[in-house]
Design a protein around this motif. Structure first.
Motif, PDB file in Angstrom:
ATOM      1  N   SER A 147       0.868  -1.184   0.000  1.00 39.32           N
ATOM      2  CA  SER A 147       0.000   0.000   0.000  1.00 39.32           C
ATOM      3  C   SER A 147       0.898   1.224   0.000  1.00 39.32           C
ATOM      4  O   SER A 147       2.057   1.148   0.447  1.00 39.32           O
ATOM      5  N   MET A 148       0.339   2.362  -0.433  1.00 37.43           N
ATOM      6  CA  MET A 148       1.120   3.606  -0.275  1.00 37.43           C
ATOM      7  C   MET A 148       1.404   3.847   1.207  1.00 37.43           C
ATOM      8  O   MET A 148       2.369   4.528   1.561  1.00 37.43           O
ATOM      9  N   GLY A 193      -2.900   3.553  -3.890  1.00 43.25           N
ATOM     10  CA  GLY A 193      -3.398   4.628  -3.035  1.00 43.25           C
ATOM     11  C   GLY A 193      -4.807   4.264  -2.613  1.00 43.25           C
ATOM     12  O   GLY A 193      -5.174   3.086  -2.600  1.00 43.25           O
ATOM     13  N   ASP A 249      -1.040   5.112  -7.253  1.00 45.76           N
ATOM     14  CA  ASP A 249      -1.712   5.924  -6.227  1.00 45.76           C
ATOM     15  C   ASP A 249      -2.124   7.311  -6.723  1.00 45.76           C
ATOM     16  O   ASP A 249      -2.388   8.196  -5.899  1.00 45.76           O
ATOM     17  N   TYR A 252      -0.100  10.246  -5.163  1.00 49.53           N
ATOM     18  CA  TYR A 252      -0.254  10.659  -3.754  1.00 49.53           C
ATOM     19  C   TYR A 252       1.091  10.779  -3.036  1.00 49.53           C
ATOM     20  O   TYR A 252       1.351  11.761  -2.346  1.00 49.53           O
TER      21      TYR A 252
END
Ligand code: NDP
Length: 255
Positions: A147-148, A193, A249, A252
């Motif tokens: 994940s980010m 994201g 993402d 982001y």
């Protein structure tokens, strides 16, 4: 078949998708099936809906009930996959959970639950799949869901356990990429994201309003926008890509 179709084809491949009963896993499982893979889907409550969706599109899939936090449960599911499909080439190690809680309020049990599912669960699945691939001489591809949040700290919600679990996934990925390179097994992670799924759609409106100005595209991503990235990492197209963290993402983490 054209050049691009061949490059991204998963024809003849067997893919495992964990957490494919809903959300990102469901949509990506459908994408892998459309690219030609036979897809085995794991979740604790089963994934019959995903199987029906795939079969409606003419693809091949089946659902197995298993808990990624249990080595015994995962070993049982993988044995079943070998029995049904005879092989395992691709793993989308996607099952995961998130708890939003201030560190001073969260219990140690909650910390453990998130780490156990997101990090140890992916380790258990990757290890079991790696054993099979090495044993059978399969030059497979393992795609770990990060994940980010493994790179940045989300605001305004507090989710230290989740952030740490995903940072762990990114470094687990690099570790396995090096360890298994001699076998031709590639291990990469995917770092989305905010993606609109049951995990994030049930998020309170105040939180989503707080996220909106922080997202450069001013919207969440869709699970469909992850399919291409996973197919790329699964197929021969990424033959020299290993140990990478592919961030999807909407920019982001660039902020
Ligand atoms: P969902 O909550 O929609 O789906 C999670 C899936 O994982 C379900 O099928 C669930 O099924 C399964 N699952 C959960 N725990 C276990 C377990 N112990 N064993 C087996 N299966 C399990 O989540 P998303 O689709 O949103 O997220 C999928 C992945 O993507 C997660 O790893 C998440 O951290 C990551 N991610 C999500 C983002 C987002 O914004 N949505 C952003 C970045 C990463 P069941 O409960 O039946 O077991």
């Amino acid at each position: 078949m054209g050049y691009v179709d061949t490059l991204f084809s998963l024809k003849g491949k067997v893919a495992l998708v964990t957490g494919g009963g809903r959300g990102i896993g469901q949509v990506v499982a459908l994408g892998l099936a459309k690219a030609g893979a036979e897809v085995a889907i794991i979740s604790r409550s089963g994934a019959e809906e995903t199987v029906t969706l795939i079969e409606k599109e003419g693809g091949k899939a089946y659902s197995l009930k298993a808990d990624v936090t249990s080595e015994k449960s995962v070993d049982g599911a993988l044995a079943e996959i070998l029995k049904k499909s005879g092989s395992l080439h691709i793993v989308f190690n996607n099952a995961g959970i998130c708890i939003h809680k201030d560190t001073l309020e969260a219990s140690i049990a909650e910390w453990r639950e998130v780490l156990e599912t997101n990090l140890t669960g992916e380790y258990i699945v990757a290890r079991a799949a790696g054993r099979i691939m090495i044993d059978k001489g399969i030059k497979g591809s393992i795609i770990n869901m990060a994940s980010m949040s493994g790179t940045i700290v989300n605001i305004p919600q507090w989710q230290a356990s989740y952030n740490v679990s995903k940072a762990g996934v990114i470094h687990l990925t690099r570790s396995l990429a090096i360890e298994w390179a001699p076998y031709g097994i590639r291990v990469n992670s995917l770092s989305p994201g905010y993606i609109a799924t049951p995990m994030s759609v049930d998020t309170p409106k105040e939180l989503k309003d707080a996220w909106a100005p922080l997202m450069p595209f001013r919207r969440m991503g869709t699970p469909e926008e992850l399919i291409g990235a996973v197919i790329y990492l699964a197929a021969d197209s990424s033959g020299y890509t290993s140990g990478s963290d592919l961030i999807v993402d909407g920019a982001y983490v660039c902020q």
